[in-house]
Design an enzyme around this catalytic site. Structure first.
Site, PDB file in Angstrom:
ATOM      1  N   SER A 324       0.812  -1.218   0.000  1.00 37.39           N
ATOM      2  CA  SER A 324       0.000   0.000   0.000  1.00 37.39           C
ATOM      3  C   SER A 324       0.846   1.268   0.000  1.00 37.39           C
ATOM      4  CB  SER A 324      -0.936  -0.014   1.206  1.00 37.39           C
ATOM      5  OG  SER A 324      -1.861  -1.074   1.104  1.00 37.39           O
ATOM      6  N   HIS A 439     -10.008  -5.533   2.018  1.00 38.10           N
ATOM      7  CA  HIS A 439      -8.753  -5.972   2.635  1.00 38.10           C
ATOM      8  C   HIS A 439      -9.027  -7.214   3.460  1.00 38.10           C
ATOM      9  CE1 HIS A 439      -4.989  -5.779   4.854  1.00 38.10           C
ATOM     10  NE2 HIS A 439      -4.617  -4.685   4.229  1.00 38.10           N
TER      11      HIS A 439
END
Length: 640
Positions: A324, A439
């Site tokens: 990320s 996620h």
């Protein structure tokens, strides 16, 4: 003969052999649980990979067992006593158990990272306070990992105890001590050679790149490697070093590290809203798969698909990193992650030109939004480096009733908070939203259970939820006065779980959607970009659209300009990868190790040295030139 400790030496060799034996077992299990991602054509191919993996096992095993080996051979007379052997037993299994467990973690971790465990994971973990929850959730979701770990550790301990050392007292201490010193010296040489990978002084110690010597396609390198090796080899590494392949004039003429896009009369300046969508891979969206010809393709993003029909979309785009934080640096600052991530390097804390600095210079209000606890993922720290004026996280949201229990505030309510916060700002503003919900552990709010397609992957349902959250955001935002003069950007930070074989291919594991939308027709954000694009293109595209009209430091290009010269860059954590023209190049920092036709997305047919053409020769030089410029700018702090 007893005084030269043959019994202890033989037993030590047996105990180290056990480690090699069990590392081969965990290698097979790692491949078995990831065989959909790592294709091996035959049994003989697997055994070849396993055989070559022994060198990497040696390094990992000897790193972990160095203390045990020393304690086993040090001449202190009491070595053979039961209490000392019991002490050695615990040293052996505590150290090996921790290291062995890393490999089991990769059974699951690899599916998300497509890379073996390295210390890069620590750069992410140090910003999280929910690791205990993540671990427990993962255990419950993947009990087979714990099961196999415990079974094999018990079996390992059983075999360890099958060979015991009989207690004995040295009769001739001169022979005992002198032979022990000789044994320790020989062992030390063998251990150093094993850790290095060979005994040649002229060669460097083996590293992750060396695993590629023995594979048919790059993904197989992860079978050659083991997680213990990849973790230890990346401790305190700093592979950032200046190189010199070409002169600066070649870089200036071919790499174009500075670009300028001239656009007249962009007034009033548009607002910019960037959505970096967690794990929102290209694979999940129908609008970005129209031309992939995947049989029975299913889309999980109905709103995203509908918005794409009114947008400028890049359907052949790639992420420039694997995690990320890599997505944040690539999208906002045009800085990719290579084998070593820039964001985890000693050079991250420097002045960086980015879409944040550019909009700050033009008088924009700049904000970063992320629904996780403030500081999670390293976003707050890197956001401060980039120069965001405001940060909005879980603290600013200030309502834990909407906390998902693991990562942060659910996307739907946090996106509403995002819209309402923007409505209080004075235009022009630049705001980045980094989503949370798509996620692991792949949950949706209880009230939406059954609302979204589940599909064959766990991530499909939360992707549908994030897509729905985007829809609700737009329903709110389009009623607000700032909406009509706003440019919206959508991109995934990285990919995640894979359902279709097309996305199992090595390069397509970086395939992400990139989309530009504006309700203001003057920006003409419509159509499809089919040539390769990347996250790094977003920053120069936005600088172009808002009429910055000054030079920007960028390795990307404006996707709305006539500039068609692209170099797509990323890394699988082992080697760097470039897409240039008709070819894909693999580069280890010193030499190009592979050249593949651009259609060979799985990197199966290395044509380096087999096909010679001016384009390939130029491409090899461009890889080196780009890398040289990257290292120069990062190390010498020339990113502004």
């Amino acid at each position: 003969m007893k005084d030269i400790r043959l019994q202890e030496i033989a037993t030590l060799a047996y105990r180290i052999f056990l480690a090699f034996f069990f590392y081969q077992i965990v290698r097979f299990l790692f491949w078995f649980f990831n065989k959909d991602l790592i294709k091996i054509d035959s049994v003989s191919d697997y055994f070849s990979l396993a055989y070559h993996g022994t060198a990497f096992d040696s390094t990992g095993i000897l790193y972990v067992n160095a203390l045990f080996i020393l304690l086993s051979l040090v001449p202190i007379v009491i070595n053979t006593k039961k209490y000392y052997q019991k002490f050695l037993f615990w040293v052996y299994f505590v150290m090996n158990g921790i290291a062995y467990g890393m490999n089991f973690g990769d059974f699951v971790y690899y599916k998300f990272s497509q890379a073996r465990l390295t210390t890069a994971a620590l750069h992410v973990a140090k910003h999280e306070n929910n690791l205990g929850k993540v671990f427990i959730t993962s255990v419950f979701e993947h009990p087979f990992v714990i099961f196999w770990f415990l079974v094999l550790m018990f079996f390992w301990a059983y075999l360890y105890k099958k060979v015991k050392i009989n207690e004995m007292k040295p009769k001739n201490k001169w022979i005992y001590f002198s032979s022990s010193i000789v044994t320790l010296c020989i062992t030390a040489i063998l251990v150093v050679g094993g850790i290095r990978g060979d005994f040649k002084h002229s060669t460097r110690p083996i590293n992750l790149v060396d695993a590629n010597k023995f594979v048919k396609n790059p993904t197989q390198a992860n079978v050659v490697l083991n997680s213990t090796f990849s973790f230890f080899r990346t401790i305190d590494t700093n592979n950032f070093e200046e190189v010199h392949f070409v002169d600066e004039q070649f870089i200036h003429e071919n790499i174009h590290p500075y670009k300028i896009y001239l656009r007249e009369n962009v007034e009033p300046k548009p607002n910019i809203v960037i959505f970096i969508l967690e794990s929102f891979a290209k694979e999940y969206s129908g609008a970005f798969n129209k031309n992939t010809k995947i049989k029975d393709f299913v889309s999980y993003t109905p709103f995203f698909d509908s918005l794409a029909t009114k947008s400028l979309i890049a359907t052949n785009a790639f992420a420039n990193g694997r995690q990320s934080i890599h997505g944040m640096s690539s999208v906002l600052a045009g800085i990719p992650s290579l084998t070593d991530a820039f964001t985890g390097s000693p050079y991250a804390n420097q002045k960086i030109q980015s879409i944040v600095s550019v909009t700050n210079e033009l008088g924009y209000d700049t904000s970063f939004f992320h629904g996780a606890p403030n500081g999670s993922m390293g976003f707050l720290g890197f956001g401060n480096i980039l120069g965001f004026q405001h940060y909005y996280g879980k603290t600013e949201y200030n309502n834990d009733a909407d906390f998902d229990g693991m990562w942060g505030i659910w996307d739907e309510p946090f996106f509403q908070f995002f819209a309402k916060t923007l409505d209080r700002k004075k235009s022009p503003f630049m705001a980045t939203m980094f989503s949370v919900s798509s996620h692991h552990p792949f949950k949706v709010p209880e009230k939406y259970k059954g609302k979204f397609k589940k599909g064959p992957l766990e991530i499909h349902e939360p992707v549908g939820y994030t897509d729905y959250s985007l829809k609700k955001f737009f329903e709110t935002a389009e009623k607000m006065p700032w909406y009509s003069n706003t440019i919206f950007v959508f991109v995934a930070d990285h990919t995640n779980q894979i359902a279709y074989p097309e996305y199992e291919k090595a390069m397509n594991r970086f395939a992400v959607p990139i989309m530009f939308f504006s309700p203001n027709p003057k920006y003409n954000l419509h159509g499809e970009i089919t040539e390769p694009a990347q996250q790094m293109d977003i920053y120069p595209t936005l600088a172009d659209l808002i009429g910055y009209n000054k030079p920007i430091r960028s390795w990307g290009r404006s996707l709305v300009s006539a500039d068609k010269n692209y170099m797509v860059v990323n890394s699988d954590s082992i080697q760097n990868q470039f897409i240039i023209g008709n070819y894909i190049y693999r580069f280890d920092g010193k030499e190009v190790t592979g050249v593949f036709d651009i259609a060979d997305k799985n990197l199966e047919k290395n044509i380096l040295g087999k096909i010679k053409s001016p384009e390939i020769e130029k491409g090899i030089l461009l890889c080196k030139a780009w890398y040289q410029d990257y290292m120069n700018r990062v190390i010498n702090r020339k990113l502004d």
